[in-house]
Motif scaffolding. Structure first.
Motif, PDB file in Angstrom:
ATOM      1  N   ARG A   3       0.906  -1.092   0.062  1.00  0.00           N
ATOM      2  CA  ARG A   3       0.020  -0.074  -0.058  1.00  0.00           C
ATOM      3  C   ARG A   3       0.878   1.229   0.114  1.00  0.00           C
ATOM      4  O   ARG A   3       1.872   1.146   0.823  1.00  0.00           O
ATOM      5  N   ASP A  50      -5.126   3.877  -0.088  1.00  0.00           N
ATOM      6  CA  ASP A  50      -6.367   4.111   0.768  1.00  0.00           C
ATOM      7  C   ASP A  50      -6.541   5.665   0.623  1.00  0.00           C
ATOM      8  O   ASP A  50      -5.734   6.571   1.169  1.00  0.00           O
ATOM      9  N   HIS A  79      -9.333   6.828   2.464  1.00  0.00           N
ATOM     10  CA  HIS A  79      -9.621   7.136   3.662  1.00  0.00           C
ATOM     11  C   HIS A  79     -10.956   8.139   3.573  1.00  0.00           C
ATOM     12  O   HIS A  79     -11.122   9.051   4.562  1.00  0.00           O
ATOM     13  N   GLU A  86      -9.004   2.033  -2.012  1.00  0.00           N
ATOM     14  CA  GLU A  86      -9.751   1.656  -0.978  1.00  0.00           C
ATOM     15  C   GLU A  86     -10.426   2.948  -0.365  1.00  0.00           C
ATOM     16  O   GLU A  86      -9.942   4.131  -0.342  1.00  0.00           O
ATOM     17  N   ASP A  87     -11.825   2.611   0.070  1.00  0.00           N
ATOM     18  CA  ASP A  87     -12.649   4.018   0.682  1.00  0.00           C
ATOM     19  C   ASP A  87     -12.501   5.268   0.062  1.00  0.00           C
ATOM     20  O   ASP A  87     -12.119   6.229   0.737  1.00  0.00           O
ATOM     21  N   GLU A 127     -14.213  -1.365   5.826  1.00  0.00           N
ATOM     22  CA  GLU A 127     -13.697  -1.636   7.210  1.00  0.00           C
ATOM     23  C   GLU A 127     -14.339  -1.003   8.167  1.00  0.00           C
ATOM     24  O   GLU A 127     -14.304  -1.332   9.354  1.00  0.00           O
ATOM     25  N   ARG A 129     -13.590  -5.225   2.630  1.00  0.00           N
ATOM     26  CA  ARG A 129     -12.572  -4.735   3.447  1.00  0.00           C
ATOM     27  C   ARG A 129     -12.820  -5.111   4.933  1.00  0.00           C
ATOM     28  O   ARG A 129     -12.008  -4.908   5.840  1.00  0.00           O
TER      29      ARG A 129
END
Ligand code: CS2
Ligand code: MG
Length: 412
Positions: A147, A220, A222, A246-247, A272, A293
């Protein structure tokens, strides 16, 4: 196998962990992880006040029934606190069932579908030289998927950048790069989406230039982008062939992902902060993501995450279980057993715990050539050392938050 005792253990070796230990009348013990980063005591209280009294005298073998009883039997369903508590009970009962059977939990779940679990680590840097060093160091540690998080010119400190951290030894305040920081109040960071969107593609171009086309790279966001910003980022990263983004948008709004999906083929990972299969229902049915996730710890345990992953498998969606340091070694072990067993495993996040955490939790997993394996010990393969855990009392800790230049609080 009647449950005799259930104790909640709160310990803070490198960070806070909430662990449930269940003991049966025939002397078997099982561990479950209920750590909710920055809100640990809420789960401690939910477990101690509301769940433990319901467990005493129950048959430890009835995992599914206990899950349904704790979920359906309570009027107030879902939410991170409830589902982390149920997860801990569920994990502990799988641990006990494995020990009773003399088998590792993955065998009870159907046996191994693969030899090991590809895992990714977190490389980060305030600038390119620092980031390249971090990627090299991860490759040396054996990681085969990475990552990439980067500083953004003009922003002072960004979540997830290891070198922003100052150590406990220097400042008395613990501040690792995936922290809940120990302290009276949450730390404030700054954010500028425009600067981020301009900068990130240049970083991935440089990383591909340095490390070549084959290394799986992840990123990510976030939860900080609007759907159009996320679509733009996904599209601008397409030339660099990410394993996932991600996200990209706040998780509450599944419709946002329709817009993102319509504009980019960059694979998407989300979940997540999700707790149940119902949080995933629409985004799985509409095939709006590529990776689930969730952590076992935050999604009702092995029993429930297995259900989410079986549903996801109908749509070729794979697992990408959450594995930062706030998932305890018990939660990580549960993830490894589940990941080894399900057919639709994708990748496992793996951040190494600190030495003190490893002393509290005696573990039996292996990490070899970029792959994790939970080991062959009966149950989950983790035992808690009471002398070690007793050394580290709970310390209140908060995740940071961020504000824009004009002082507006921004999405996490
Ligand atoms: C992060 C997490 O691992 C990740 O992908 O998003 O570190 C997350 O920030 C923490 O788990 C929050 O508790
Ligand atoms: Mg994340």
């Amino acid at each position: 196998m009647i449950i005799d005792r259930a104790e909640v253990i709160l310990t803070s070796p490198d960070r806070n962990f909430v662990t449930l230990r269940i003991t049966t009348d025939d002397g078997l013990t099982g561990l479950g992880d209920a750590t909710l980063n920055g809100r640990e005591l809420a789960v401690v209280s939910y477990l101690e006040e509301h769940v433990v009294p319901l467990l005493i005298g129950r048959d430890a073998a009835r995992i599914e029934d206990t899950w349904q009883f704790l979920y359906r039997g309570a009027y107030w369903r879902r939410g991170p606190v409830t589902m982390a508590a149920i997860a801990a009970v569920d994990m502990a009962l799988w641990d006990i069932k494995g020990k009773a059977a003399g088998m590792p939990v993955y065998q009870l779940l159907g046996g191994a579908s693969r030899d090991g679990l590809l895992a990714y680590g977190h490389a980060s840097g305030r600038d390119l030289p620092e980031l390249f060093d971090s990627i090299r160091s991860h490759l040396e540690q054996g990681y085969r998927a990475i990552r990439v998080q980067t500083g953004v010119p003009g922003l002072r400190s960004i979540y997830g950048i290891a070198s922003n951290a100052t150590s406990e030894e220097n400042t008395g305040v613990r501040y690792d790069h995936e922290p809940a920081q120990r302290g009276a109040l949450p730390h404030q960071e700054d954010w500028d989406t425009g600067a981020y969107l301009r900068h990130v593609p240049t970083v991935f171009e440089a990383v591909r230039g340095e490390f070549g086309p084959e290394l799986p790279l992840l990123h990510d966001a976030h939860h900080r982008l609007t759907p159009t910003q996320a679509a733009r980022l996904g599209r601008s990263l397409e030339p660099f062939d990410l394993f996932w983004l991600e996200d990209c948008t706040p998780a509450e709004n599944p419709e946002a992902l329709r817009l993102v999906r319509g504009h980019t083929t960059t694979p998407l990972a989300i979940g997540e902060v999700f707790n149940t299969v119902w949080d995933y229902q629409q985004i799985i049915r509409e095939q709006l993501i590529d990776y689930v996730r969730s952590a076992v710890t935050h999604t009702g345990g092995i029993t429930h995450l297995r259900r989410v992953l079986d549903y996801a498998a109908l749509y070729q969606i794979k697992s990408g279980m959450h594995g930062p340091t706030d998932i305890s070694p018990v939660g990580m072990a549960a993830a490894m057993h589940l990941g080894l067993a399900v057919h639709n495993f994708g990748i496992q996040e793996y951040m190494k715990h600190g030495a003190r955490t490893d002393a509290v939790f005696q573990q039996s997993f292996t990490w070899r050539d970029g792959y994790l394996h939970p080991g062959e010990k009966p149950g989950l393969g983790v035992e808690l050392d009471p002398d070690e855990s007793g050394k580290y009392p709970y310390v209140r800790a908060y995740l940071p938050y961020n504000r824009l230049a004009d002082g507006t609080v921004h999405d996490w």
